[in-house]
Design a protein around this motif. Structure first.
Motif, short mmCIF file in Angstrom:
data_model
loop_
_atom_site.label_atom_id
_atom_site.label_comp_id
_atom_site.label_asym_id
_atom_site.label_seq_id
_atom_site.Cartn_x
_atom_site.Cartn_y
_atom_site.Cartn_z
N VAL A 19 0.85 -1.20 0.00
CA VAL A 19 0.00 0.00 0.00
C VAL A 19 0.88 1.25 0.00
CG1 VAL A 19 -1.93 -1.13 1.17
CG2 VAL A 19 -0.19 0.04 2.53
N ILE A 20 0.29 2.35 -0.45
CA ILE A 20 0.98 3.63 -0.46
C ILE A 20 -0.05 4.74 -0.34
CG2 ILE A 20 0.96 3.96 -2.97
CD1 ILE A 20 3.96 4.87 -2.61
N ASN A 21 0.37 5.86 0.21
CA ASN A 21 -0.44 7.07 0.26
C ASN A 21 0.26 8.07 -0.64
OD1 ASN A 21 -1.46 9.65 0.86
ND2 ASN A 21 -2.12 8.97 2.88
N GLU A 22 -0.31 8.36 -1.81
CA GLU A 22 0.38 9.21 -2.78
C GLU A 22 0.52 10.66 -2.32
OE1 GLU A 22 -3.31 10.47 -5.71
OE2 GLU A 22 -1.67 9.30 -6.51
N LYS A 23 -0.23 11.07 -1.30
CA LYS A 23 -0.16 12.46 -0.83
C LYS A 23 0.98 12.66 0.16
CE LYS A 23 -5.03 12.93 -1.56
NZ LYS A 23 -6.30 12.58 -1.03
N VAL A 24 1.52 11.55 0.67
CA VAL A 24 2.59 11.60 1.65
C VAL A 24 3.79 10.87 1.04
CG1 VAL A 24 3.30 10.90 3.97
CG2 VAL A 24 0.92 11.54 3.53
N GLN A 25 4.97 11.45 1.17
CA GLN A 25 6.16 10.75 0.69
C GLN A 25 6.37 9.52 1.56
OE1 GLN A 25 8.12 11.34 -1.94
NE2 GLN A 25 6.88 13.04 -2.60
N MET A 26 5.94 8.38 1.08
CA MET A 26 5.98 7.16 1.88
C MET A 26 6.37 5.99 0.99
SD MET A 26 2.87 5.60 4.14
CE MET A 26 1.92 4.72 2.93
N LEU A 27 7.27 5.17 1.46
CA LEU A 27 7.60 3.95 0.73
C LEU A 27 6.45 2.98 0.82
CD1 LEU A 27 11.25 3.42 1.97
CD2 LEU A 27 10.53 4.28 -0.25
N PRO A 28 6.29 2.10 -0.17
CA PRO A 28 5.25 1.08 -0.05
C PRO A 28 5.49 0.22 1.18
CG PRO A 28 6.20 1.09 -2.25
CD PRO A 28 7.03 2.01 -1.41
N VAL A 29 4.42 -0.15 1.85
CA VAL A 29 4.50 -1.04 3.00
C VAL A 29 3.57 -2.23 2.78
CG1 VAL A 29 5.12 0.77 4.66
CG2 VAL A 29 2.73 0.18 4.32
N LYS A 30 3.87 -3.33 3.46
CA LYS A 30 3.02 -4.51 3.37
C LYS A 30 1.90 -4.36 4.39
CE LYS A 30 4.60 -8.62 4.49
NZ LYS A 30 5.36 -9.88 4.48
N ALA A 31 0.69 -4.62 3.93
CA ALA A 31 -0.49 -4.47 4.79
C ALA A 31 -1.55 -5.48 4.35
CB ALA A 31 -1.05 -3.05 4.67
N TYR A 32 -2.62 -5.56 5.12
CA TYR A 32 -3.76 -6.36 4.68
C TYR A 32 -5.01 -5.51 4.81
CZ TYR A 32 -5.06 -7.23 9.57
OH TYR A 32 -5.44 -7.08 10.87
N TYR A 33 -6.02 -5.88 4.02
CA TYR A 33 -7.28 -5.16 4.04
C TYR A 33 -8.26 -5.91 4.94
CZ TYR A 33 -11.67 -3.12 2.61
OH TYR A 33 -12.89 -2.50 2.61
N CYS A 34 -8.87 -5.19 5.89
CA CYS A 34 -9.88 -5.77 6.79
C CYS A 34 -11.25 -5.26 6.36
CB CYS A 34 -9.59 -5.38 8.23
SG CYS A 34 -10.82 -6.04 9.38
N GLU A 35 -12.01 -6.13 5.70
CA GLU A 35 -13.32 -5.74 5.19
C GLU A 35 -14.27 -5.32 6.31
OE1 GLU A 35 -16.57 -8.41 3.18
OE2 GLU A 35 -14.96 -7.96 1.73
N GLU A 36 -14.22 -6.02 7.43
CA GLU A 36 -15.12 -5.73 8.56
C GLU A 36 -14.95 -4.28 9.05
OE1 GLU A 36 -16.00 -7.24 13.14
OE2 GLU A 36 -14.61 -8.36 11.88
N TRP A 37 -13.70 -3.81 9.10
CA TRP A 37 -13.43 -2.45 9.58
C TRP A 37 -13.26 -1.45 8.45
CZ3 TRP A 37 -9.00 -4.63 13.00
CH2 TRP A 37 -9.56 -5.32 14.08
N ASN A 38 -13.25 -1.96 7.19
CA ASN A 38 -13.02 -1.12 6.01
C ASN A 38 -11.71 -0.32 6.17
OD1 ASN A 38 -13.64 -0.14 3.44
ND2 ASN A 38 -14.64 1.66 4.29
N GLU A 39 -10.66 -1.03 6.61
CA GLU A 39 -9.35 -0.41 6.88
C GLU A 39 -8.24 -1.28 6.31
OE1 GLU A 39 -8.47 2.34 8.51
OE2 GLU A 39 -10.10 2.86 9.87
N PHE A 40 -7.17 -0.63 5.93
CA PHE A 40 -5.92 -1.30 5.64
C PHE A 40 -5.12 -1.30 6.94
CE2 PHE A 40 -7.21 -0.10 1.43
CZ PHE A 40 -6.73 -1.11 0.62
N MET A 41 -4.56 -2.45 7.30
CA MET A 41 -3.82 -2.58 8.55
C MET A 41 -2.37 -2.93 8.25
SD MET A 41 -6.36 -1.96 10.54
CE MET A 41 -5.84 -2.38 12.18
N SER A 42 -1.45 -2.25 8.93
CA SER A 42 -0.02 -2.44 8.70
C SER A 42 0.45 -3.79 9.22
CB SER A 42 0.77 -1.34 9.39
OG SER A 42 2.14 -1.61 9.34
N LEU A 43 1.37 -4.40 8.48
CA LEU A 43 2.04 -5.62 8.93
C LEU A 43 3.50 -5.35 9.25
CD1 LEU A 43 0.65 -8.15 6.30
CD2 LEU A 43 0.08 -8.02 8.71
N GLU A 44 3.95 -4.11 9.15
CA GLU A 44 5.37 -3.81 9.26
C GLU A 44 5.77 -2.98 10.46
OE1 GLU A 44 6.91 -2.38 5.57
OE2 GLU A 44 6.66 -4.34 4.65
#
Length: 67
Positions: A19-44
């Protein structure tokens, strides 16, 4: 593989992706998507807990190399 905007599509529930946030200078990170919470959660973040992330784009992980 290309980056997919979250407004166009979301990964399936519990899928591990980059995942990445194009508005913030951020390197891609590994995450998973939680449908129940409608959120991406960090694994790193190394403290043993999952943290929600502000995400604009996601990409599937590449396949393992062939031997």
């Amino acid at each position: 593989m290309n980056w997919t905007p979250i407004k166009d599509a979301l990964p399936y529930d519990d899928q591990t992706v980059f995942v990445i946030n194009e508005k913030v200078q951020m390197l891609p990170v590994k995450a998973y998507y939680c449908e129940e919470w409608n959120e991406f959660m960090s694994l790193e973040i190394g403290d043993g807990t999952n943290h929600p992330l502000s995400v604009t784009h996601w990409m599937p992980l590449p396949e393992k190399p062939k031997k």
